[in-house]
Motif scaffolding. Sequence first.
Motif, PDB file in Angstrom:
ATOM      1  N   PHE A 144       0.710  -1.178  -0.068  1.00 17.34           N
ATOM      2  CA  PHE A 144      -0.091  -0.061  -0.196  1.00 17.34           C
ATOM      3  C   PHE A 144       0.952   1.210  -0.100  1.00 17.34           C
ATOM      4  O   PHE A 144       2.026   1.099   0.280  1.00 17.34           O
ATOM      5  N   ASP A 145       0.172   2.419  -0.389  1.00 19.20           N
ATOM      6  CA  ASP A 145       1.042   3.647  -0.282  1.00 19.20           C
ATOM      7  C   ASP A 145       1.484   3.864   1.284  1.00 19.20           C
ATOM      8  O   ASP A 145       0.582   3.518   2.068  1.00 19.20           O
ATOM      9  N   GLY A 146       2.561   4.217   1.471  1.00 19.15           N
ATOM     10  CA  GLY A 146       3.017   4.527   3.050  1.00 19.15           C
ATOM     11  C   GLY A 146       3.373   3.387   3.510  1.00 19.15           C
ATOM     12  O   GLY A 146       3.444   3.508   4.854  1.00 19.15           O
ATOM     13  N   TYR A 147       3.616   2.402   2.853  1.00 16.24           N
ATOM     14  CA  TYR A 147       4.396   1.254   3.423  1.00 16.24           C
ATOM     15  C   TYR A 147       5.742   1.507   4.132  1.00 16.24           C
ATOM     16  O   TYR A 147       6.406   2.411   3.493  1.00 16.24           O
ATOM     17  N   ARG A 148       6.178   1.055   5.223  1.00 13.01           N
ATOM     18  CA  ARG A 148       7.300   1.320   5.815  1.00 13.01           C
ATOM     19  C   ARG A 148       8.469   0.469   5.189  1.00 13.01           C
ATOM     20  O   ARG A 148       8.755  -0.285   5.621  1.00 13.01           O
ATOM     21  N   CYS A 157      10.767   3.072  11.687  1.00 16.77           N
ATOM     22  CA  CYS A 157       9.953   3.781  12.499  1.00 16.77           C
ATOM     23  C   CYS A 157       9.735   5.048  11.545  1.00 16.77           C
ATOM     24  O   CYS A 157       8.575   5.756  11.771  1.00 16.77           O
ATOM     25  N   GLN A 172      11.762   7.746   3.067  1.00 15.11           N
ATOM     26  CA  GLN A 172      11.329   6.430   3.298  1.00 15.11           C
ATOM     27  C   GLN A 172      10.579   5.595   1.995  1.00 15.11           C
ATOM     28  O   GLN A 172       9.448   6.263   1.718  1.00 15.11           O
TER      29      GLN A 172
END
Lengths: 371, 138
Positions: free
Chosen positions: B29-33, B80, B94
């Motif tokens: 997904f978008d925003g996966y770390r 994080c 990130q």
Amino acid sequence: MKKIKVNQEICTTIPMGSQHVALPEPVKLVFDTENEVVKRVSFDVSYVHRGIEKSLTTMYDFKKAPYVVGRICGICAIAHSIACTVALERSIGIDGEVPDRVRAVRMIGLELDRLQSHFLINGHLAEVCGYENIFMHLWRCREFILDTADMLFGNRVQYDVVCVGGVNRDIDEKTGTRISEALEEIEESIGFMEEVFTRDKTLVKRLEGLGVVSKDKAFEYGLVGPSARASGVKTDCRIEDDWGMYRDFGLEIITMTEGDALARCLVRVLECFESVRMIREALDSTSPGEEIQLRVRDNPKKDAVCRNEAPRGELFYYIRGTGKKIPGRVKIRTPTFANIPILPHVMIGVRYNDVPPLLMSFDPCLSCTGR
Amino acid sequence: MLKMFITSIKNLFRKPVTQLYPYEKYEPFDGYRGKISWEKGKCTFCMKCGRACTSGAIKILIYSGETKEWVWNPIQCIYCGECVRSCPFGALIQEKYYASPITKGEKLDWSEIEKKAGRLEDRWRRQLRDRRGKRKSE
Ligand code: SF4
Ligand code: SF4
């Protein structure tokens, strides 16, 4: 406490653990049984001690603390992070200034965590009862919740979204709508879970009347969380020590009076509906784009406590601020620590094959307790 | 009981909810770390990311003169994103995709790097102190 007399000659000693198929985590239980009936139980829970409290007072400064305590438990990580953060904010003296959007995002995280935890434990309980199908199906439903969390916070279980003074990512409009759609699907599966746990003959017969804890006993031993609520004790830290907006949203405390294993399961199932409602309210109450992080200039300087309702019950944090970057003392009291002392008493007189479901119905989390 | 039976039969013919990972491509997904990537041109070696890092996975080696190095340990990192937020110059991003595991050819001797960083920092501090002392005495 009553002394229990055991006839050593006809007694069989059965050790369960520290590794066992019914246990997700290491705990050692030693049962003295006469034929099938348990007569005496002894416990050892401290297999996973990692010295996290000590490390917080020696190694990490307070801004890193929410990430460190998140590692205490894999399932209720965000409950730990939130409790630690709120205690730190109180210690610094900024807890009144935290914006509403931050509270809402924290609430969404905690409630999603509660949903997946309740699905997990109810599924696992069905598995130790020997009902593999429910286990498989509930964990299938849990996958949607984990995906939702992944979409929101970038991680499936360890959200790492809370930091001192706010949260570190916002929920945008597009994700918000997708969450609302996902919630409908989740609600449907909770409905399924409720139907199974109230109607299914096999499960109900197995769990009904197992390990009954009366209201007085629950008070006496200081039970917390769903286990206490199933015995009719009206307690919920989300209402009693409200760091979010639970009182404004009118969270309903679900209680039952039976106090047996089935009631503990059902309390969890019904709580899931409340959680879904809380997530919806939190999504609607604030809009994206508001401020999500305060600037923290001071160090923790006061003594502060926070009580937070983790999926398993009351989680307690005490932080002594010394005006330095590293706190002087951090004390963590986890829900399972309060729920364990009653176990040897409810297990006496139970048949040995009923022990795993009984143990699971209290939802023990032993890496929390060991920490 | 009947309901569960029907559901089980249905589940036999439904698509699995999990992915057959190595055979199917995983699209996060978008925003996966994911991986932390560093841009050399933007970085000023201010050390803010190293101080903010939760797990001590970033070390900055400042040799004498202008040679400086930024090292990141993908194994110690907990993803994080604290370093990304702390960088004032936008040198860290990130990414959406996870960091690939360390392969045979590469070598990351982290304890050696940590020791070296400690030594270099000590030296750097000493130099700073000496310089300050000199200025005071003048
Ligand atoms: S914070 Fe940014 S600019 Fe400073 S050392 Fe780290 S990457 Fe470079
Ligand atoms: S993501 Fe977190 S743990 Fe990883 S390098 Fe950045 S600050 Fe350190």
